[in-house]
Design an enzyme around this catalytic site. Structure first.
Site, PDB file in Angstrom:
ATOM      1  N   ASP A   8       0.857  -1.183   0.000  1.00 20.20           N
ATOM      2  CA  ASP A   8       0.000   0.000   0.000  1.00 20.20           C
ATOM      3  C   ASP A   8       0.895   1.236   0.000  1.00 20.20           C
ATOM      4  OD1 ASP A   8      -1.962  -1.864   0.215  1.00 20.20           O
ATOM      5  OD2 ASP A   8      -2.777  -1.148   2.128  1.00 20.20           O
ATOM      6  N   ASP A 129     -15.025  -3.153  -1.705  1.00 22.71           N
ATOM      7  CA  ASP A 129     -14.634  -2.825  -0.340  1.00 22.71           C
ATOM      8  C   ASP A 129     -15.908  -2.537   0.431  1.00 22.71           C
ATOM      9  OD1 ASP A 129     -12.021  -2.931  -1.329  1.00 22.71           O
ATOM     10  OD2 ASP A 129     -12.079  -0.807  -1.858  1.00 22.71           O
TER      11      ASP A 129
END
Length: 246
Positions: A8, A129
């Site tokens: 990330d 998500d």
């Protein structure tokens, strides 16, 4: 079940957010390309990249870091975060990404996403998500009223490479994946599903392996040394063959 290590990216560094909260960040390294090389050397067959700044801004931000990774490793990479239009998809694929992940814009404009799937068959991934089962957007800063399973079914049967399902409440934690929600999604679509969020132990991987899914993304547990990538790959591998009848 494939184990996919995550990188990330925020401000050019390798970080992890806890439950999608940009104010709860842990920095794990300032050289993303070196981190990618580490995962490749450890046996990764694919690497998952997230442009966290891009997800928040709605456009690619960590471009240099991603290009550095692509220039360093030979294993396929997939990336999500800030992908909102066809030009961005095209640019990332031309840069060398194997797959591009689309989340927010697929919810905003499903017809557009269908057209992108037709233009780039098997090169796009749907990023689902979810917060309490509802799809979150804008880098997880907003939660919609759309059920994750409903959105997945909208694209069933189309040339979609995979669906990545992330339970935001589990992401960046070591509390274990949401097995029930992951199973429900995987059983509702013909598209391969990749689980994400909450993996903290090898036992978590063993439990996920029993689900009808294609892979799992692992982040914090690897960075904190809870287990090695080699151990994760072994835990997620095929079960022992049944004993031959006597």
């Amino acid at each position: 079940m494939r184990v996919i290590p995550a990188i990330d990216l925020r401000a050019g560094k390798c970080v992890r957010l806890r439950q999608g909260d940009y104010d709860r960040e842990t920095v794990f390294g300032d050289d993303p390309a070196a981190m990618a090389a580490r995962w490749e050397a450890g046996g990764a067959s694919r690497i998952h990249l997230v442009d966290l700044d891009g997800a928040k801004a709605g456009r690619p931000v960590n471009v240099d870091a991603v290009r550095g990774i692509l220039g360093r490793v030979s294993v396929p990479c997939q990336l999500g975060g800030g992908v909102r239009d066809g030009a961005t998809i095209s640019a990332w694929l031309q840069a060398g990404l194997e797959r591009v992940i689309v989340g927010t814009q697929a919810l905003r404009d499903p017809d557009w996403f269908v057209s992108m799937l037709e233009a780039y068959p098997q090169r796009l991934v749907l990023g689902l998500d979810a917060r309490e089962g509802k799809v979150a957007t804008e880098g997880w800063l907003e939660t919609s009223s759309v059920d994750a399973v409903t959105l997945a079914r909208r694209f069933d049967g189309l040339p979609l490479a995979a669906i990545i399902y992330t339970d935001i409440a589990r992401d960046g934690t070591l509390d274990g994946p949401n097995l029930e929600a992951t199973r429900a999604l995987a059983e509702s679509t013909r598209t391969p599903v990749i689980a994400s969020g909450g993996v903290g132990t090898l036992a978590d991987l063993e439990r996920l392996k029993a689900l009808p899914i294609d892979g799992v993304i692992v982040g914090r547990a690897l960075y904190e040394g809870r287990f090695t990538l080699a151990e994760a790959i072994a835990a997620a591998g095929p079960p022992e063959p049944p004993a031959s009848p006597t």
